[in-house]
Scaffold this active site. Structure first.
Site, PDB file in Angstrom:
ATOM      1  N   GLU A 162      42.742  31.128  38.160  1.00  0.00           N
ATOM      2  CA  GLU A 162      43.937  31.271  37.326  1.00  0.00           C
ATOM      3  C   GLU A 162      43.579  31.650  35.898  1.00  0.00           C
ATOM      4  O   GLU A 162      44.290  32.435  35.259  1.00  0.00           O
ATOM      5  CB  GLU A 162      44.750  29.975  37.345  1.00  0.00           C
ATOM      6  CG  GLU A 162      46.095  30.113  36.643  1.00  0.00           C
ATOM      7  CD  GLU A 162      46.963  28.879  36.802  1.00  0.00           C
ATOM      8  OE1 GLU A 162      47.700  28.584  35.856  1.00  0.00           O
ATOM      9  OE2 GLU A 162      46.882  28.223  37.851  1.00  0.00           O
ATOM     10  N   HIS A 219      41.319  18.383  41.077  1.00  0.00           N
ATOM     11  CA  HIS A 219      42.118  19.255  41.941  1.00  0.00           C
ATOM     12  C   HIS A 219      41.240  19.983  42.940  1.00  0.00           C
ATOM     13  O   HIS A 219      41.456  19.917  44.148  1.00  0.00           O
ATOM     14  CB  HIS A 219      42.911  20.262  41.106  1.00  0.00           C
ATOM     15  CG  HIS A 219      43.811  21.143  41.919  1.00  0.00           C
ATOM     16  ND1 HIS A 219      43.362  22.300  42.526  1.00  0.00           N
ATOM     17  CD2 HIS A 219      45.115  21.035  42.222  1.00  0.00           C
ATOM     18  CE1 HIS A 219      44.361  22.864  43.188  1.00  0.00           C
ATOM     19  NE2 HIS A 219      45.435  22.118  43.014  1.00  0.00           N
ATOM     20  N   GLU A 250      41.395  19.355  47.019  1.00  0.00           N
ATOM     21  CA  GLU A 250      41.445  20.564  47.836  1.00  0.00           C
ATOM     22  C   GLU A 250      40.096  21.249  48.033  1.00  0.00           C
ATOM     23  O   GLU A 250      40.045  22.372  48.533  1.00  0.00           O
ATOM     24  CB  GLU A 250      42.441  21.551  47.218  1.00  0.00           C
ATOM     25  CG  GLU A 250      43.865  20.998  47.182  1.00  0.00           C
ATOM     26  CD  GLU A 250      44.883  22.021  46.714  1.00  0.00           C
ATOM     27  OE1 GLU A 250      44.482  23.139  46.376  1.00  0.00           O
ATOM     28  OE2 GLU A 250      46.075  21.683  46.688  1.00  0.00           O
ATOM     29  N   VAL A 278      47.098  16.683  33.406  1.00  0.00           N
ATOM     30  CA  VAL A 278      48.360  15.956  33.545  1.00  0.00           C
ATOM     31  C   VAL A 278      48.288  15.023  34.751  1.00  0.00           C
ATOM     32  O   VAL A 278      47.504  15.245  35.674  1.00  0.00           O
ATOM     33  CB  VAL A 278      49.566  16.915  33.702  1.00  0.00           C
ATOM     34  CG1 VAL A 278      49.655  17.868  32.531  1.00  0.00           C
ATOM     35  CG2 VAL A 278      49.496  17.681  35.018  1.00  0.00           C
ATOM     36  N   HIS A 282      49.829  15.646  42.191  1.00  0.00           N
ATOM     37  CA  HIS A 282      48.606  15.211  42.863  1.00  0.00           C
ATOM     38  C   HIS A 282      48.277  13.761  42.524  1.00  0.00           C
ATOM     39  O   HIS A 282      47.898  12.977  43.404  1.00  0.00           O
ATOM     40  CB  HIS A 282      47.444  16.119  42.477  1.00  0.00           C
ATOM     41  CG  HIS A 282      47.462  17.444  43.161  1.00  0.00           C
ATOM     42  ND1 HIS A 282      47.535  17.579  44.527  1.00  0.00           N
ATOM     43  CD2 HIS A 282      47.421  18.702  42.670  1.00  0.00           C
ATOM     44  CE1 HIS A 282      47.534  18.858  44.851  1.00  0.00           C
ATOM     45  NE2 HIS A 282      47.478  19.563  43.738  1.00  0.00           N
TER      46      HIS A 282
END
Length: 335
Positions: A162, A219, A250, A278, A282
């Site tokens: 990203e 994450h 993941e 944040v 999740h």
């Protein structure tokens, strides 16, 4: 020529970031861009769907946060780009806190906000009647306001897919500005890793009693930059933080990997905390819920007393200082 140089500088910076993280930059191809979009959409859909089934958070956006998408920017803009979250309290305490600190640190720059997850933007607008700019809207706002110097500071943890996509998006409109410069993600240099290690271990030292495993859940990504999690684990281990464990939702290290590592010790208790900017979907669901596949349930079923600490890294002052320093470096490149 000056405008083009600014964009090339940002692209070069991305390559340097990838090298500093111990991996090669993932090439931008249609396949990787599609993967980025798919990952973005999957996480956002999950978060939006989860909140749609539960009571909305008690507090919505503050007036100061809403002002982050206003006009009257001036010549200098500091655009803070985040994946985003529709958990209002966490957004205010993390992304909002980072933006506030950046605003205080750089009074000559107007701080503005952009989210990359459009489905989260749509969900917040529908639920709270608050519209947050996506990346294109934020860039168009800057252009319409005649911004000359654009500094972009992502709140991303690493230079994943990203982050690469953001550089391309901004680069496509770089000619509209005199100067464009990118700040680095949180975990870029070896010094960044060391300081984040200090921040999270100081934050949790009250739990480090020898009988408690302190587990941070990240994450994870399919990109090579996923190696930041193992690098952080290796650093913790090398520095004597033997009761600290890093895993991801993941990718690897997985929940099974972390559970197996913890079971090698003689722990009575496990503290779970997100290694994310944040504490959104999740953290609240994959980590702390009572669902059968949550991390809390897995460790509870393994016989541990489990405590979940729901706070994002953006709540930590030392973490926010790192973002300020990365933004400062980006501003210095323009100067």
């Amino acid at each position: 020529m000056k405008k083009l140089t600014a964009y090339l500088l940002a692209a070069a910076m991305f390559t340097a970031v990838a090298t500093a993280c111990g991996g090669n930059a993932a090439p931008t191809t249609p396949a990787t861009e599609a993967a980025t979009t798919a990952a973005d959409t999957t996480e956002a859909v999950t978060e939006a769907a989860t909140e749609a089934e539960t009571e909305a958070p008690t507090e919505a956006e503050t007036p100061a946060e809403a002002d982050r998408n206003q006009d009257e920017i001036g010549d200098n803009e500091l655009l803070v780009l985040s994946f985003g979250t529709s958990f209002n309290d966490s957004r205010r305490l993390t992304i909002g806190a980072i933006e506030n600190d950046l605003e205080t640190a750089f009074p000559d720059y107007s701080v503005r906000r952009g989210f990359t997850a459009n489905i989260i933007i749509d969900h917040v607008q529908k639920r709270d009647n608050i519209l947050i700019d996506d990346v294109d809207a934020a860039l168009n706002r800057a252009i319409d306001n005649g911004v000359k110097n654009l500094v972009v500071q992502p709140t991303h943890l690493m230079n994943g897919l990203e982050y690469n996509d953001l550089i391309k998006q901004v680069g496509d409109k770089a000619d509209a500005f005199e100067n464009v410069s990118f700040g680095e993600p949180l975990l870029t240099s070896d010094d960044d890793f060391k300081r984040v290690e200090t921040a999270i271990t100081d934050w949790t030292k009250e739990y480090d009693d020898g009988e408690t495993a302190i587990v941070f859940m990240g994450h994870g990504t399919e990109a090579e930059s996923n190696g930041v999690y193992q690098k952080m684990q290796d650093l913790l281990t090398a520095d004597g933080f033997e009761h600290y464990y890093i895993g991801t939702v993941e990718a690897n290290p997985s929940l099974d990997d972390v559970l197996a590592a913890v079971q090698k010790g003689e722990y009575k208790r496990v503290v779970l905390e997100p290694l994310m900017v944040v504490a959104g979907d999740h953290a609240n669901n994959d980590m702390a819920s009572d669902e059968d596949d949550s991390w809390k349930t897995a460790f509870t079923n393994a016989g541990y007393e489990v405590e979940c600490v729901l706070r994002g890294l953006g709540e930590n002052e030392e973490i926010r200082k790192l973002y300020i320093e990365h933004a400062q470096a980006a501003i210095e490149k323009i100067k």
